[in-house]
Design an enzyme around this catalytic site. Structure first.
Site, mmCIF file in Angstrom:
data_model
loop_
_atom_site.group_PDB
_atom_site.id
_atom_site.type_symbol
_atom_site.label_atom_id
_atom_site.label_comp_id
_atom_site.label_asym_id
_atom_site.label_seq_id
_atom_site.Cartn_x
_atom_site.Cartn_y
_atom_site.Cartn_z
ATOM 1 N N GLU A 1 31.017 11.639 -3.885
ATOM 2 C CA GLU A 1 31.006 12.949 -3.069
ATOM 3 C C GLU A 1 30.479 13.054 -2.113
ATOM 4 O O GLU A 1 30.694 14.024 -1.642
ATOM 5 C CB GLU A 1 29.762 13.159 -4.883
ATOM 6 C CG GLU A 1 30.839 13.710 -5.710
ATOM 7 C CD GLU A 1 30.661 12.513 -6.879
ATOM 8 O OE1 GLU A 1 31.007 12.166 -7.906
ATOM 9 O OE2 GLU A 1 30.319 11.736 -6.027
ATOM 10 N N GLU B 1 30.709 8.975 -13.863
ATOM 11 C CA GLU B 1 29.255 9.794 -14.484
ATOM 12 C C GLU B 1 29.347 9.951 -16.346
ATOM 13 O O GLU B 1 29.023 9.496 -16.629
ATOM 14 C CB GLU B 1 29.139 10.888 -13.902
ATOM 15 C CG GLU B 1 28.881 11.305 -12.135
ATOM 16 C CD GLU B 1 28.184 12.054 -11.824
ATOM 17 O OE1 GLU B 1 27.259 12.034 -11.891
ATOM 18 O OE2 GLU B 1 28.935 12.876 -11.325
#
Length: 265
Positions: free
Chosen positions: A137, A117
């Site tokens: 995630e 990210e």
């Protein structure tokens, strides 16, 4: 205690090198979160002309230290605490994305969750051939929350972004370059030198013009093509007041193309 992130300028003060060094796996925990916030603040206040993000160790990051970052919040089912934490992550990604100079991320190995990210918040991603990436995630019932999903979608489209996030898979650098998620793929032994040279070249270039490019593209992403078109003349027109443009124009007339030097002003 040694900080898990250091910011160095070295022999080239125009370029800031941000190194993640939190062995053994560069996992995201509270200490690394605090250090990353401090590093980004240092970039914002120090105002270098370019930044390179890189990592030490066998991997760029094995992901998040779940016990440290998420387990206490999940055990308490504390929605407010989770929302506050993710709001901090989103803002941190935005701050990196909004830095008014070129940013390059070098990925030499496994690059999971927050590290990918962060890479997506940078302008350019350079990857070694053996690097791999994942937003995993979903394996713990979460979704990426530093802006990675939406930034990945801007690069590769919503369909592939959904596939990437929902399957929680790991994808090699070659495939990621083919998708358009990675900007440049290099042999493993050439990554550091290639990424540093690219970042140094960008930092030595017309960084006010680069900032204008970033502003136009940010406007496109936020408000669409018509608004970006409407603002382009204003954004680009301001460059005529810069010393860099005037010097480069004089250099072009006197010596030809590619001879100009820039100061970022």
């Amino acid at each position: 205690m040694t900080s898990p992130i250091r910011v160095e300028t070295g022999s080239d003060p125009a370029l800031a090198v941000v190194t993640i060094d939190h062995p053994p796996l560069n996992l995201y925990d509270r200490d690394l979160h605090t250090a990353l916030v401090e590093a980004v603040t240092q970039l914002e206040t120090g105002k270098p002309r370019g930044a390179l993000f890189r990592a030490e160790g066998k991997v760029v990051s094995g992901g998040v230290d779940v016990r440290d970052s998420f387990l206490p919040i999940s055990q308490d089912a504390d929605v407010e605490a989770g929302t506050r934490y993710f709001a901090e992550l989103v803002e941190l990604g935005e701050r990196v994305h909004r830095l008014p100079f070129p940013t390059v991320f070098a990925a030499h190995g496994l690059t999971l969750t927050w590290a990918f990210e962060l890479a997506l918040a940078c302008d350019l991603i350079v990857a070694a051939e053996s690097a791999s990436f994942g937003l995993i995630e979903a394996t713990v019932g979460l979704t990426p929350a530093m802006g990675g999903t939406q930034r990945l979608a801007q690069r590769v489209g919503q369909g592939r972004a959904k596939y990437f996030v929902m399957t929680a898979g790991r994808f090699g650098a070659t495939e990621m370059e083919r998708w358009g998620a990675v900007d440049r793929l290099v042999p493993d032994g050439e990554l550091d030198a290639t990424a540093r040279t690219l970042a140094q070249d960008l930092a030595a270039g017309p960084t006010t013009a680069h900032a204008a490019t970033k502003e136009i593209l940010a406007t496109l992403a936020a408000d669409g093509l018509d608004t970006a078109n409407a603002r382009t003349a204003e954004i680009a027109g301001k460059l005529f007041a810069t010393a860099d443009l005037r010097g480069a124009m004089d250099s072009f007339v006197e010596r030809g193309h590619g001879k100009a030097t820039f100061r970022g002003a």
